[in-house]
Design a protein around this motif. Structure first.
Motif, PDB file in Angstrom:
ATOM      1  N   ALA A  99      -6.232   8.231   2.791  1.00 50.27           N
ATOM      2  CA  ALA A  99      -6.087   6.986   2.016  1.00 50.27           C
ATOM      3  C   ALA A  99      -6.818   5.838   2.685  1.00 50.27           C
ATOM      4  O   ALA A  99      -7.494   5.047   2.014  1.00 50.27           O
ATOM      5  N   GLY A 100      -6.700   5.745   4.013  1.00 52.50           N
ATOM      6  CA  GLY A 100      -7.372   4.662   4.727  1.00 52.50           C
ATOM      7  C   GLY A 100      -8.882   4.780   4.693  1.00 52.50           C
ATOM      8  O   GLY A 100      -9.593   3.799   4.415  1.00 52.50           O
ATOM      9  N   VAL A 101      -9.392   5.976   4.945  1.00 55.14           N
ATOM     10  CA  VAL A 101     -10.846   6.192   4.927  1.00 55.14           C
ATOM     11  C   VAL A 101     -11.386   6.056   3.512  1.00 55.14           C
ATOM     12  O   VAL A 101     -12.442   5.451   3.291  1.00 55.14           O
ATOM     13  N   GLY A 102     -10.669   6.613   2.539  1.00 54.78           N
ATOM     14  CA  GLY A 102     -11.134   6.530   1.157  1.00 54.78           C
ATOM     15  C   GLY A 102     -11.223   5.112   0.646  1.00 54.78           C
ATOM     16  O   GLY A 102     -12.125   4.779  -0.143  1.00 54.78           O
ATOM     17  N   ALA A 103     -10.318   4.242   1.089  1.00 59.76           N
ATOM     18  CA  ALA A 103     -10.351   2.842   0.650  1.00 59.76           C
ATOM     19  C   ALA A 103     -11.417   2.036   1.384  1.00 59.76           C
ATOM     20  O   ALA A 103     -11.804   0.956   0.915  1.00 59.76           O
ATOM     21  N   ALA A 104     -11.894   2.548   2.517  1.00 59.16           N
ATOM     22  CA  ALA A 104     -12.844   1.794   3.336  1.00 59.16           C
ATOM     23  C   ALA A 104     -14.299   2.109   3.022  1.00 59.16           C
ATOM     24  O   ALA A 104     -15.194   1.371   3.450  1.00 59.16           O
ATOM     25  N   THR A 144       2.821  -2.606   4.620  1.00 59.45           N
ATOM     26  CA  THR A 144       3.393  -1.266   4.728  1.00 59.45           C
ATOM     27  C   THR A 144       2.644  -0.271   3.848  1.00 59.45           C
ATOM     28  O   THR A 144       3.130   0.818   3.595  1.00 59.45           O
ATOM     29  N   THR A 145       1.476  -0.638   3.358  1.00 58.61           N
ATOM     30  CA  THR A 145       0.669   0.258   2.538  1.00 58.61           C
ATOM     31  C   THR A 145      -0.797   0.126   2.917  1.00 58.61           C
ATOM     32  O   THR A 145      -1.222  -0.862   3.515  1.00 58.61           O
ATOM     33  N   THR A 146      -1.554   1.132   2.542  1.00 60.72           N
ATOM     34  CA  THR A 146      -3.007   1.039   2.682  1.00 60.72           C
ATOM     35  C   THR A 146      -3.581   0.320   1.463  1.00 60.72           C
ATOM     36  O   THR A 146      -2.877   0.053   0.490  1.00 60.72           O
ATOM     37  N   ARG A 147      -4.848   0.020   1.525  1.00 64.48           N
ATOM     38  CA  ARG A 147      -5.504  -0.575   0.362  1.00 64.48           C
ATOM     39  C   ARG A 147      -5.655   0.451  -0.752  1.00 64.48           C
ATOM     40  O   ARG A 147      -5.689   1.660  -0.497  1.00 64.48           O
ATOM     41  N   ARG A 201       0.249  -0.165   9.226  1.00 67.66           N
ATOM     42  CA  ARG A 201       0.521  -1.540   9.635  1.00 67.66           C
ATOM     43  C   ARG A 201      -0.630  -2.151  10.422  1.00 67.66           C
ATOM     44  O   ARG A 201      -0.705  -3.378  10.536  1.00 67.66           O
ATOM     45  N   ARG A 202      -1.514  -1.334  10.945  1.00 68.85           N
ATOM     46  CA  ARG A 202      -2.613  -1.854  11.751  1.00 68.85           C
ATOM     47  C   ARG A 202      -3.980  -1.557  11.121  1.00 68.85           C
ATOM     48  O   ARG A 202      -4.436  -2.305  10.279  1.00 68.85           O
ATOM     49  N   PRO A 203      -4.632  -0.433  11.473  1.00 65.01           N
ATOM     50  CA  PRO A 203      -6.025  -0.260  11.025  1.00 65.01           C
ATOM     51  C   PRO A 203      -6.186  -0.072   9.525  1.00 65.01           C
ATOM     52  O   PRO A 203      -7.202  -0.487   8.970  1.00 65.01           O
ATOM     53  N   PHE A 204      -5.212   0.531   8.848  1.00 67.51           N
ATOM     54  CA  PHE A 204      -5.365   0.813   7.423  1.00 67.51           C
ATOM     55  C   PHE A 204      -4.552  -0.136   6.537  1.00 67.51           C
ATOM     56  O   PHE A 204      -4.440   0.089   5.334  1.00 67.51           O
ATOM     57  N   ALA A 205      -3.984  -1.175   7.094  1.00 67.90           N
ATOM     58  CA  ALA A 205      -3.122  -2.071   6.329  1.00 67.90           C
ATOM     59  C   ALA A 205      -3.912  -2.824   5.258  1.00 67.90           C
ATOM     60  O   ALA A 205      -5.088  -3.156   5.432  1.00 67.90           O
ATOM     61  N   ASP A 206      -3.270  -3.081   4.136  1.00 71.28           N
ATOM     62  CA  ASP A 206      -3.872  -3.855   3.057  1.00 71.28           C
ATOM     63  C   ASP A 206      -3.892  -5.324   3.459  1.00 71.28           C
ATOM     64  O   ASP A 206      -2.830  -5.951   3.595  1.00 71.28           O
ATOM     65  N   PHE A 227      -1.365   4.852   0.229  1.00 70.74           N
ATOM     66  CA  PHE A 227      -0.278   5.463   0.998  1.00 70.74           C
ATOM     67  C   PHE A 227       0.733   4.393   1.334  1.00 70.74           C
ATOM     68  O   PHE A 227       0.395   3.352   1.906  1.00 70.74           O
ATOM     69  N   SER A 228       1.965   4.634   0.984  1.00 74.90           N
ATOM     70  CA  SER A 228       3.066   3.722   1.286  1.00 74.90           C
ATOM     71  C   SER A 228       4.177   4.502   1.954  1.00 74.90           C
ATOM     72  O   SER A 228       4.576   5.578   1.479  1.00 74.90           O
ATOM     73  N   GLY A 229       4.694   3.958   3.048  1.00 75.54           N
ATOM     74  CA  GLY A 229       5.774   4.629   3.744  1.00 75.54           C
ATOM     75  C   GLY A 229       7.034   4.732   2.915  1.00 75.54           C
ATOM     76  O   GLY A 229       7.827   5.663   3.079  1.00 75.54           O
ATOM     77  N   GLU A 230       7.231   3.781   2.007  1.00 76.61           N
ATOM     78  CA  GLU A 230       8.452   3.771   1.205  1.00 76.61           C
ATOM     79  C   GLU A 230       8.384   4.758   0.039  1.00 76.61           C
ATOM     80  O   GLU A 230       9.386   5.385  -0.305  1.00 76.61           O
TER      81      GLU A 230
END
Length: 378
Positions: free
Chosen positions: A99-104, A176-179, A162-167, A280-283
């Motif tokens: 999710a993080g790489v795909g959004a970036a 608490t989610t990716t973009r 919460r850090r590198p992939f945070a929205d 991606f959301s933890g909740e």
């Protein structure tokens, strides 16, 4: 004809186990004071309106796809004699990284989706390689290491979102989610197919990733049954000593099996990521597919076709949960039914194995009684 008979004999214990599980579940429902016939009707009740029926079918399909992929991932380890309980953590890590790489990144639609899939498989394979290396180099049981890595995966995923992939569009306390994935990184739903079949279209999207899951199943069926790798995997699982004597490295096969299992596990979270949530959301992350995949693999006897049937059965039972609750039957009945099915399969398989062993011993006595007498005397 012989192959059909062998196939029927192979799945006969599963059919018997399903029948026994149904009877035991009916007894459980009687004990809690409910009507087993009402529960049976609720299981096959897809709704009164065409829209409700379409929604139920959509939920059934959406639930079956990740269960099938999870069962495939677990089955690869089982064939090698490995117990990969880490599918749960492997697909969590793979989903958040994908999710993080795909959004970036920015790429054309087919290539973008392919990159996300490859990233997820690589992430799952890398995470599964950890217990494989620990087992080969230090003798650490993969059961213990994968259980621990499941817990570690939760913390890693929480850090990543919460850090590198945070929205960045969310506030400090809301990261608490990716973009969101761009349109080029999404797989369209297959709701239109319902219209072509003369059915109402479901309100929620039905994952188009189901076709990729089917393709993965076909590829794995060929790899496991028609290739040298599949032969070495089965041989190493059935008789490690014989495999080593024939030049098959047990250490190498352990790593290969776990890495392949992890790569398949990396696909488990993609149907929802690419088909509905797009982040991606933890909740909202759906957990539990990894553990249920163990039961699916056992019920499917570690064969892709059997795993597909087991995934459809388990997703069918999951879909019926709300309807059972409306009939006064607790949702836990579904979990109990799934557990009973797996337990019955294990028991029936063991009974069948012992009966086959006794039959072979009797046949040996008839064919060569002198040898049997000498063995008893010694």
């Amino acid at each position: 004809m012989t192959r059909v008979v062998a196939w029927a004999r192979g799945f006969a214990p599963t059919v018997v186990a399903l029948g026994v599980a149904l009877l035991v579940t009916a007894l459980f429902i009687l004990i809690i004071g409910e009507n087993p016939l009402a529960a049976l009707r609720a299981l096959f009740d897809f709704g009164e309106s065409p829209t409700a029926q379409a929604n139920s079918l959509g939920v059934w399909i959406n639930r079956a796809a990740p269960l099938f992929l999870s069962g495939l991932a677990v089955s690869v380890g089982f064939r090698m004699g490995l117990f990969n309980i880490g599918v749960e953590g492997q697909y969590r890590i793979a989903t958040v990284i994908a999710a993080g790489v795909g959004a970036a990144i920015v790429a054309p639609a087919p290539l973008h989706v392919l990159v996300i899939i490859l990233v997820a498989m690589l992430a799952g394979a890398a995470y599964a390689a950890i217990p494989a290396v620990l087992k080969v180099t230090r003798g650490v049981s993969e059961v213990i290491s994968t259980i621990m890595l499941n817990s570690i995966a939760i913390g890693i995923a929480a850090y990543l979102i919460r850090r590198p992939f945070a929205d960045p569009d969310l506030g400090e306390g809301e990261n608490t989610t990716t973009r969101d994935l761009p349109e080029s990184g999404r797989i369209p739903g297959i709701n239109d197919l319902f219209g072509l079949l003369g059915l109402e279209e479901p309100r929620r999207p039905v994952y188009g990733f189901v076709f990729i899951a089917i393709l993965v199943g076909i590829v794995m069926a060929v790899v496991l049954s028609r290739t040298r790798f599949g032969f070495e995997l089965r041989t190493s699982g059935l008789n490690p000593s014989a495999a080593t004597a024939n030049g098959v490295s047990a250490s190498s096969m352990t790593i290969k099996a776990m890495v392949l299992s992890g790569a398949l596990a990396g696909l488990v979270g993609l149907p929802e990521l690419l088909g509905e949530s797009f982040r991606f959301s933890g909740e909202s992350f759906v957990a539990g597919y990894g553990f249920t995949g163990i039961a699916v693999a056992l019920l499917g006897r570690n064969r892709p076709l059997g795993i597909a049937g087991a995934a459809l059965l388990f997703s069918f039972l999951d879909r019926a949960g709300p309807r059972l609750q409306s009939e006064g039957i607790p949702p836990a009945a579904v979990v109990i039914m799934q557990g009973i099915i797996v337990l019955c399969v294990v028991i029936v398989d063991e009974i069948g194995r012992r009966r086959l062993l006794r039959a072979e011993e009797r046949r040996a006595r008839v064919e060569d009684p002198q040898t049997v007498t000498e063995e008893v005397a010694s």
